[in-house]
Motif scaffolding. Structure first.
Motif, mmCIF file in Angstrom:
data_model
loop_
_atom_site.group_PDB
_atom_site.id
_atom_site.type_symbol
_atom_site.label_atom_id
_atom_site.label_comp_id
_atom_site.label_asym_id
_atom_site.label_seq_id
_atom_site.Cartn_x
_atom_site.Cartn_y
_atom_site.Cartn_z
ATOM 1 N N LEU A 24 -29.434 -27.632 -0.708
ATOM 2 C CA LEU A 24 -28.450 -28.080 -1.683
ATOM 3 C C LEU A 24 -28.179 -29.576 -1.529
ATOM 4 C CD1 LEU A 24 -26.399 -27.536 -3.932
ATOM 5 C CD2 LEU A 24 -24.762 -26.895 -2.139
ATOM 6 N N GLY A 25 -28.052 -30.032 -0.293
ATOM 7 C CA GLY A 25 -27.832 -31.455 -0.042
ATOM 8 C C GLY A 25 -28.984 -32.307 -0.544
ATOM 9 N N ILE A 26 -30.199 -31.838 -0.331
ATOM 10 C CA ILE A 26 -31.394 -32.560 -0.802
ATOM 11 C C ILE A 26 -31.441 -32.570 -2.329
ATOM 12 C CG2 ILE A 26 -33.924 -32.457 -0.907
ATOM 13 C CD1 ILE A 26 -33.748 -31.419 2.059
ATOM 14 N N ALA A 27 -31.143 -31.426 -2.940
ATOM 15 C CA ALA A 27 -31.144 -31.357 -4.405
ATOM 16 C C ALA A 27 -30.139 -32.342 -4.990
ATOM 17 C CB ALA A 27 -30.830 -29.939 -4.876
ATOM 18 N N ALA A 28 -28.952 -32.405 -4.381
ATOM 19 C CA ALA A 28 -27.900 -33.288 -4.889
ATOM 20 C C ALA A 28 -28.221 -34.755 -4.653
ATOM 21 C CB ALA A 28 -26.560 -32.936 -4.240
ATOM 22 N N SER A 29 -28.743 -35.081 -3.458
ATOM 23 C CA SER A 29 -28.939 -36.496 -3.119
ATOM 24 C C SER A 29 -30.298 -37.031 -3.539
ATOM 25 C CB SER A 29 -28.718 -36.720 -1.621
ATOM 26 O OG SER A 29 -29.638 -35.961 -0.860
ATOM 27 N N VAL A 73 -22.849 -17.124 11.534
ATOM 28 C CA VAL A 73 -22.935 -18.584 11.566
ATOM 29 C C VAL A 73 -22.342 -19.144 10.267
ATOM 30 C CG1 VAL A 73 -24.960 -18.686 13.075
ATOM 31 C CG2 VAL A 73 -25.276 -18.648 10.622
ATOM 32 N N LEU A 74 -21.910 -20.376 10.329
ATOM 33 C CA LEU A 74 -21.391 -21.085 9.164
ATOM 34 C C LEU A 74 -22.221 -22.337 8.946
ATOM 35 C CD1 LEU A 74 -17.525 -21.071 9.789
ATOM 36 C CD2 LEU A 74 -18.732 -19.884 7.954
ATOM 37 N N ALA A 75 -22.336 -22.731 7.697
ATOM 38 C CA ALA A 75 -22.935 -24.017 7.355
ATOM 39 C C ALA A 75 -22.072 -24.599 6.243
ATOM 40 C CB ALA A 75 -24.379 -23.856 6.908
ATOM 41 N N PHE A 76 -22.149 -25.893 6.085
ATOM 42 C CA PHE A 76 -21.314 -26.580 5.108
ATOM 43 C C PHE A 76 -22.136 -27.617 4.357
ATOM 44 C CE2 PHE A 76 -18.831 -25.418 8.807
ATOM 45 C CZ PHE A 76 -17.808 -24.686 8.250
ATOM 46 N N THR A 77 -21.766 -27.831 3.099
ATOM 47 C CA THR A 77 -22.347 -28.902 2.302
ATOM 48 C C THR A 77 -21.211 -29.626 1.606
ATOM 49 O OG1 THR A 77 -24.203 -27.410 1.796
ATOM 50 C CG2 THR A 77 -24.126 -29.486 0.596
ATOM 51 N N LYS A 78 -21.275 -30.942 1.609
ATOM 52 C CA LYS A 78 -20.327 -31.769 0.871
ATOM 53 C C LYS A 78 -21.131 -32.598 -0.122
ATOM 54 C CE LYS A 78 -16.961 -32.221 4.593
ATOM 55 N NZ LYS A 78 -16.096 -33.143 5.339
ATOM 56 N N LEU A 86 -23.816 -34.303 2.347
ATOM 57 C CA LEU A 86 -23.925 -34.019 3.774
ATOM 58 C C LEU A 86 -24.098 -32.522 3.917
ATOM 59 C CD1 LEU A 86 -20.987 -36.030 5.413
ATOM 60 C CD2 LEU A 86 -23.415 -36.549 5.547
ATOM 61 N N ALA A 87 -24.942 -32.102 4.834
ATOM 62 C CA ALA A 87 -25.113 -30.682 5.137
ATOM 63 C C ALA A 87 -25.141 -30.546 6.652
ATOM 64 C CB ALA A 87 -26.412 -30.162 4.523
ATOM 65 N N ALA A 118 -32.805 -28.065 -7.849
ATOM 66 C CA ALA A 118 -32.852 -27.001 -6.834
ATOM 67 C C ALA A 118 -34.297 -26.656 -6.495
ATOM 68 C CB ALA A 118 -32.094 -25.772 -7.327
ATOM 69 N N ILE A 119 -35.113 -26.527 -7.512
ATOM 70 C CA ILE A 119 -36.528 -26.192 -7.296
ATOM 71 C C ILE A 119 -37.251 -27.365 -6.635
ATOM 72 C CG2 ILE A 119 -38.706 -25.757 -8.518
ATOM 73 C CD1 ILE A 119 -36.965 -24.000 -10.467
ATOM 74 N N ALA A 120 -36.955 -28.570 -7.062
ATOM 75 C CA ALA A 120 -37.592 -29.754 -6.460
ATOM 76 C C ALA A 120 -37.281 -29.846 -4.968
ATOM 77 C CB ALA A 120 -37.146 -31.020 -7.179
ATOM 78 N N SER A 121 -36.057 -29.491 -4.571
ATOM 79 C CA SER A 121 -35.704 -29.554 -3.144
ATOM 80 C C SER A 121 -36.532 -28.565 -2.328
ATOM 81 C CB SER A 121 -34.210 -29.296 -2.939
ATOM 82 O OG SER A 121 -33.871 -27.944 -3.181
#
Length: 179
Positions: free
Chosen positions: A21-26, A48-53, A34-35, A150-153
């Motif tokens: 998601l971070g790659i798709a956005a940036s 587990v937890l993960a976060f994206t901003k 940030l992820a 999303a697909i490009a990432s």
């Protein structure tokens, strides 16, 4: 800034989805992202937890997400009492489930969406790895990134054969959420 919290179990690819998601956005969406994961010495199967901003401007706050705009749940057994803490009112919660209605009472005031990501992953990958199905569902439900980004990432991060399979999963999940 939009903040996303990912709930999964070790080995399900929650941090990978957060990174995608971070790659798709940036990289593919012209935003800043940030992820990052949050886990200790857990083993495969442990929560587990993960976060994206994601923001239009540079992100300086590197702290853990405290008030989520979106929450992705890759394993519905992780919805336990207190789960809703740190979720903004009316936030979108995407759950890997066959029956999202069972959570309506516990998670009142939230925009609940369900998708059977496990069946989708089994059908396409032959394995119950739900991260890209949930990633595609989030892209569709949130509008944070386009389906194309999303697909490009996925093609940026994965080997070609695996990328092709995961592209199918993202497209199918996107369609399921938008129908």
């Amino acid at each position: 800034m939009k903040e996303i919290r990912w709930h999964g179990r070790g080995g399900q690819g929650g941090f990978t989805a957060s990174r995608l998601l971070g790659i798709a956005a940036s990289v593919h969406g012209g935003k800043h992202a940030l992820a990052f994961p949050s886990f200790g010495p857990e083993r495969r199967g442990a929560p587990v937890l993960a976060f994206t901003k994601i923001d239009d401007t540079k992100i300086h706050d590197r702290s853990e997400v405290q008030e989520s705009d979106f929450v992705v749940v890759m394993d519905e057994t992780l919805i336990v009492p207190g789960f809703e803490k740190g979720i903004k009112p009316n936030a979108c919660v995407l759950i890997n489930t066959r029956n999202v209605e069972q959570y309506r009472e516990q998670l009142k005031g939230l925009d609940l969406r369900g998708i059977d990501a496990t069946s989708l992953a089994m059908e396409v990958l032959g394995r119950p790895i739900t991260n890209t199905a949930m990633y595609g569902a989030l892209a569709a439900a949130s509008g944070l990134v386009s389906k194309e980004a999303a697909i490009a990432s996925i093609h940026t991060e994965m080997k070609p054969k695996l990328a092709q399979l995961n592209e199918k999963i993202v497209e199918r999940a996107y369609e399921l959420i938008n129908n």
